[in-house]
Design a protein around this motif. Structure first.
Motif, PDB file in Angstrom:
ATOM      1  N   ASP A   1      -9.455  14.165  -2.299  1.00 61.81           N
ATOM      2  CA  ASP A   1      -8.869  15.187  -3.169  1.00 61.81           C
ATOM      3  C   ASP A   1      -7.364  15.087  -2.954  1.00 61.81           C
ATOM      4  OD1 ASP A   1      -7.805  17.483  -4.244  1.00 61.81           O
ATOM      5  OD2 ASP A   1      -9.580  18.695  -3.799  1.00 61.81           O
TER       6      ASP A   1
ATOM      7  N   ASP B   1      -7.076  12.915   5.854  1.00 61.91           N
ATOM      8  CA  ASP B   1      -8.425  13.415   6.121  1.00 61.91           C
ATOM      9  C   ASP B   1      -8.371  14.052   7.516  1.00 61.91           C
ATOM     10  OD1 ASP B   1     -11.034  13.629   6.983  1.00 61.91           O
ATOM     11  OD2 ASP B   1     -11.610  11.567   6.511  1.00 61.91           O
TER      12      ASP B   1
ATOM     13  N   ASP C   1     -17.895  18.083   9.299  1.00 63.34           N
ATOM     14  CA  ASP C   1     -17.272  17.598   8.056  1.00 63.34           C
ATOM     15  C   ASP C   1     -18.237  17.725   6.874  1.00 63.34           C
ATOM     16  OD1 ASP C   1     -14.872  16.547   7.115  1.00 63.34           O
ATOM     17  OD2 ASP C   1     -15.665  14.501   7.045  1.00 63.34           O
TER      18      ASP C   1
ATOM     19  N   SER D   1     -16.299  18.984   1.543  1.00 65.41           N
ATOM     20  CA  SER D   1     -15.023  18.350   1.202  1.00 65.41           C
ATOM     21  C   SER D   1     -14.754  17.086   2.017  1.00 65.41           C
ATOM     22  CB  SER D   1     -13.872  19.345   1.388  1.00 65.41           C
ATOM     23  OG  SER D   1     -13.739  19.654   2.761  1.00 65.41           O
TER      24      SER D   1
ATOM     25  N   GLU E   1     -13.170  20.446  -9.947  1.00 68.78           N
ATOM     26  CA  GLU E   1     -13.130  21.921  -9.983  1.00 68.78           C
ATOM     27  C   GLU E   1     -13.979  22.481 -11.137  1.00 68.78           C
ATOM     28  OE1 GLU E   1     -12.094  23.396  -7.432  1.00 68.78           O
ATOM     29  OE2 GLU E   1     -10.863  21.838  -6.525  1.00 68.78           O
TER      30      GLU E   1
ATOM     31  N   CYS F   1      -5.050  16.725  -4.148  1.00 64.78           N
ATOM     32  CA  CYS F   1      -4.310  17.994  -4.241  1.00 64.78           C
ATOM     33  C   CYS F   1      -4.633  18.912  -3.066  1.00 64.78           C
ATOM     34  CB  CYS F   1      -4.657  18.719  -5.530  1.00 64.78           C
ATOM     35  SG  CYS F   1      -4.422  17.745  -7.013  1.00 64.78           S
ATOM     36  N   ALA F   2      -5.130  18.371  -1.971  1.00 68.25           N
ATOM     37  CA  ALA F   2      -5.584  19.231  -0.882  1.00 68.25           C
ATOM     38  C   ALA F   2      -4.719  19.054   0.369  1.00 68.25           C
ATOM     39  CB  ALA F   2      -7.049  18.912  -0.562  1.00 68.25           C
ATOM     40  N   VAL F   3      -4.862  19.974   1.287  1.00 69.82           N
ATOM     41  CA  VAL F   3      -4.269  19.866   2.616  1.00 69.82           C
ATOM     42  C   VAL F   3      -5.412  19.677   3.614  1.00 69.82           C
ATOM     43  CG1 VAL F   3      -2.179  21.230   2.204  1.00 69.82           C
ATOM     44  CG2 VAL F   3      -4.295  22.413   2.818  1.00 69.82           C
ATOM     45  N   PRO F   4      -5.163  19.137   4.790  1.00 66.91           N
ATOM     46  CA  PRO F   4      -3.881  18.749   5.377  1.00 66.91           C
ATOM     47  C   PRO F   4      -3.527  17.281   5.121  1.00 66.91           C
ATOM     48  CG  PRO F   4      -5.605  18.590   7.024  1.00 66.91           C
ATOM     49  CD  PRO F   4      -6.278  19.054   5.773  1.00 66.91           C
TER      50      PRO F   4
ATOM     51  N   PHE G   1      -9.344  25.675   6.396  1.00 68.10           N
ATOM     52  CA  PHE G   1     -10.271  25.314   7.453  1.00 68.10           C
ATOM     53  C   PHE G   1      -9.928  23.927   8.036  1.00 68.10           C
ATOM     54  CE2 PHE G   1     -13.989  22.615   7.820  1.00 68.10           C
ATOM     55  CZ  PHE G   1     -14.662  23.217   8.873  1.00 68.10           C
ATOM     56  N   CYS G   2      -9.631  22.973   7.156  1.00 72.13           N
ATOM     57  CA  CYS G   2      -9.347  21.611   7.631  1.00 72.13           C
ATOM     58  C   CYS G   2      -7.992  21.560   8.347  1.00 72.13           C
ATOM     59  CB  CYS G   2      -9.357  20.622   6.466  1.00 72.13           C
ATOM     60  SG  CYS G   2     -10.919  20.648   5.583  1.00 72.13           S
TER      61      CYS G   2
ATOM     62  N   ASN H   1       0.238  22.912  -3.251  1.00 75.50           N
ATOM     63  CA  ASN H   1      -0.384  21.608  -2.986  1.00 75.50           C
ATOM     64  C   ASN H   1      -0.728  20.842  -4.263  1.00 75.50           C
ATOM     65  OD1 ASN H   1      -2.090  23.973  -2.964  1.00 75.50           O
ATOM     66  ND2 ASN H   1      -3.828  22.586  -2.830  1.00 75.50           N
ATOM     67  N   TYR H   2      -0.495  21.466  -5.426  1.00 70.66           N
ATOM     68  CA  TYR H   2      -0.729  20.760  -6.696  1.00 70.66           C
ATOM     69  C   TYR H   2       0.535  20.053  -7.194  1.00 70.66           C
ATOM     70  CZ  TYR H   2      -5.270  23.065  -7.152  1.00 70.66           C
ATOM     71  OH  TYR H   2      -6.564  23.481  -6.940  1.00 70.66           O
TER      72      TYR H   2
ATOM     73  N   TYR I   1     -16.102  29.733  -1.714  1.00 69.22           N
ATOM     74  CA  TYR I   1     -15.861  30.003  -3.144  1.00 69.22           C
ATOM     75  C   TYR I   1     -17.070  30.618  -3.855  1.00 69.22           C
ATOM     76  CZ  TYR I   1     -11.592  27.146  -3.129  1.00 69.22           C
ATOM     77  OH  TYR I   1     -10.331  26.654  -2.897  1.00 69.22           O
TER      78      TYR I   1
ATOM     79  N   VAL J   1     -13.937  13.653   3.176  1.00 70.25           N
ATOM     80  CA  VAL J   1     -13.323  12.543   2.427  1.00 70.25           C
ATOM     81  C   VAL J   1     -14.248  11.322   2.444  1.00 70.25           C
ATOM     82  CG1 VAL J   1     -11.331  10.976   2.304  1.00 70.25           C
ATOM     83  CG2 VAL J   1     -10.995  13.376   2.941  1.00 70.25           C
TER      84      VAL J   1
HETATM   85  N1  LIG Z   1     -12.139  17.011   4.121  1.00 67.23           N
HETATM   86  C1  LIG Z   1     -10.745  17.070   3.713  1.00 67.23           C
HETATM   87  C2  LIG Z   1     -10.652  18.303   2.887  1.00 67.23           C
HETATM   88  C3  LIG Z   1      -9.380  18.736   2.343  1.00 67.23           C
HETATM   89  C4  LIG Z   1      -9.598  20.040   1.595  1.00 67.23           C
HETATM   90  O1  LIG Z   1     -10.526  20.185   0.793  1.00 67.23           O
HETATM   91  N2  LIG Z   1      -8.713  21.006   1.833  1.00 67.23           N
HETATM   92  C5  LIG Z   1      -8.813  22.337   1.250  1.00 67.23           C
HETATM   93  C6  LIG Z   1      -8.514  23.388   2.310  1.00 67.23           C
HETATM   94  S1  LIG Z   1      -9.605  23.262   3.683  1.00 67.23           S
HETATM   95  C7  LIG Z   1      -7.755  22.517   0.162  1.00 67.23           C
HETATM   96  O2  LIG Z   1      -6.659  22.034   0.270  1.00 67.23           O
HETATM   97  N3  LIG Z   1      -8.099  23.253  -0.895  1.00 67.23           N
HETATM   98  C8  LIG Z   1      -7.195  23.628  -1.942  1.00 67.23           C
HETATM   99  C9  LIG Z   1      -7.659  23.180  -3.292  1.00 67.23           C
HETATM  100  O3  LIG Z   1      -8.528  22.324  -3.372  1.00 67.23           O
HETATM  101  O4  LIG Z   1      -7.148  23.691  -4.264  1.00 67.23           O
HETATM  102  C10 LIG Z   1      -9.985  17.071   5.004  1.00 67.23           C
HETATM  103  O5  LIG Z   1     -10.619  17.337   6.006  1.00 67.23           O
HETATM  104  O6  LIG Z   1      -8.803  16.783   5.021  1.00 67.23           O
END
Ligand SMILES: N[C@@H](CCC(=O)N[C@@H](CS)C(=O)NCC(=O)O)C(=O)O
Length: 355
Positions: free
Chosen positions: A120, A138, A175, A112, A236, A122-125, A46-47, A84-85, A184, A114
């Protein structure tokens, strides 16, 4: 950051992507200028959709690095970690952590953001600006940054103070909507998510935690990476604890409904077709991504008595940038949904979007 260090962080992070065909792909590139932006993202995220739609709307060239953000099992049942990990990606992301502003996210709220929850790692983008040497982690800040680098006359952030403030208020509202929680979580009696998605979500936290435990052990010599993994384990684990908690699931749905009611009111007060100003703004792009995700999850019911939101949905989802980077990307990367499919799109818009 100096360019040698930045280039090395980027090329190591690229190596986390197993299929080289998803790494280093040029988009909107006409071959004339050097590409300034490198994006690490996921089709289903989504992000990431917010960022890709912004890049597309502004016609900005970038290097795409598409990551798989869900773990899988190989033929022998071994866990294949989400890309992404990977420690190299986490190092790149942590290099963009603003000191003192965003600590690591180690608790769970279903949101999520920031600025509200921390980083986080381990996240994208993640966006790398090769011109300024910045790593931005973020999506809200990424989109504002991207927009500020090109032709100000077509900016998605209005110049008038009041309009600008209105836009920021909407960006923050999107956001702070609990999209991850809704994706989830198992709602106690009205779970409309596609069955394949629900099945995948049964094991998702266990797979995340198994991956993180193995990676923590493997990278025990790198305190920065271990700290990021430990925060992620804590976040998590907290997410798993509320995944089937009826009170929590009800609360995040109610919070989402309240945001939509507010959106309806804001649309009522808007004097133009768009939400915040005379022309398209970043607020419209963010809401498009939010509403598409909610519709995909079967949650358009939350605005069925809010006709302005439905009309707005139709308007913002007719933008080419949203059709390509949000609707088409969702259909191509997520299990089929009865609520967002080539058929529902054909009925709404009179043409078919190939998934
Ligand atoms: N608010 C952050 C959120 C980042 C985020 O939570 N990304 C999610 C996808 S939308 C992700 O990578 N999830 C994978 C995980 O946490 O394992 C942003 O906008 O960059």
């Amino acid at each position: 950051m100096d360019h040698v260090r930045l280039n090395s962080l980027v090329s190591n992070a690229r190596a986390c992507i197993a299929d080289r065909k998803r790494a280093g792909v040029m988009r909107f590139f006409d071959g004339t200028e050097k590409v300034r932006f490198v994006l690490f993202h996921a089709a289903m995220s989504f992000c990431s959709q917010k960022v890709r739609a912004t890049l597309s709307q502004r016609g900005i060239a970038y290097e795409s690095n598409e990551m798989l953000i869900l773990a899988s099992r190989d033929r022998n049942g071994n866990l294949v970690p989400a890309e992404n990990y990977g420690a190299e990606y986490v190092r790149l992301r942590r290099s963009g952590q603003l000191s003192g502003v965003a600590g690591l996210a180690d608790s769970y709220s279903g949101i999520s953001s920031v600025s509200l929850c921390g980083l986080d790692a381990c996240a994208v983008p993640t966006l790398v600006d090769l011109k300024t040497g910045e790593v931005i982690v973020d999506s809200l800040r990424i989109c504002v940054h991207i927009d500020s680098t090109v032709d100000a006359s077509e900016s998605l952030i209005p110049i008038f103070d009041q309009d600008r403030q209105r836009v920021y208020r909407q960006l923050e509202a999107v956001d702070a909507t609990p999209h991850p929680g809704l994706l989830y979580g198992f709602h106690p009696y009205e779970d409309r998510r596609p069955q394949v998605l629900r099945d995948a979500m049964k094991m998702v936290y266990d797979e995340k935690l198994e991956t993180l435990a193995a990676l923590t052990a493997r990278h025990s010599a790198d305190p920065g990476v271990v700290e990021a993994y430990q925060a992620k384990i804590s976040k998590e684990s907290a997410g798993r604890a509320v995944q089937r908690d009826a009170v929590f699931q009800e609360a995040i749905r109610k919070a989402t409904r309240e945001r939509l009611v507010q959106l309806n009111l804001d649309l009522q007060q808007s004097t133009t077709d768009w939400l915040c100003s005379n022309s398209l703004s970043l607020a419209d792009i963010f809401w498009a991504v939010s509403l598409v995700r909610l519709r995909y999850l079967g949650l358009a019911v939350l605005w069925e008595d809010l006709p302005l939101v439905e009309a707005y949905y139709r308007m913002v989802t007719s933008l080419q940038s949203v059709r390509e980077e949000v609707i088409k990307a969702t259909m191509a990367s997520m299990p089929p949904s009865a609520y967002l499919s080539p058929e529902t799109e054909a009925r709404s818009f009179g043409f078919v979007t190939n998934g």
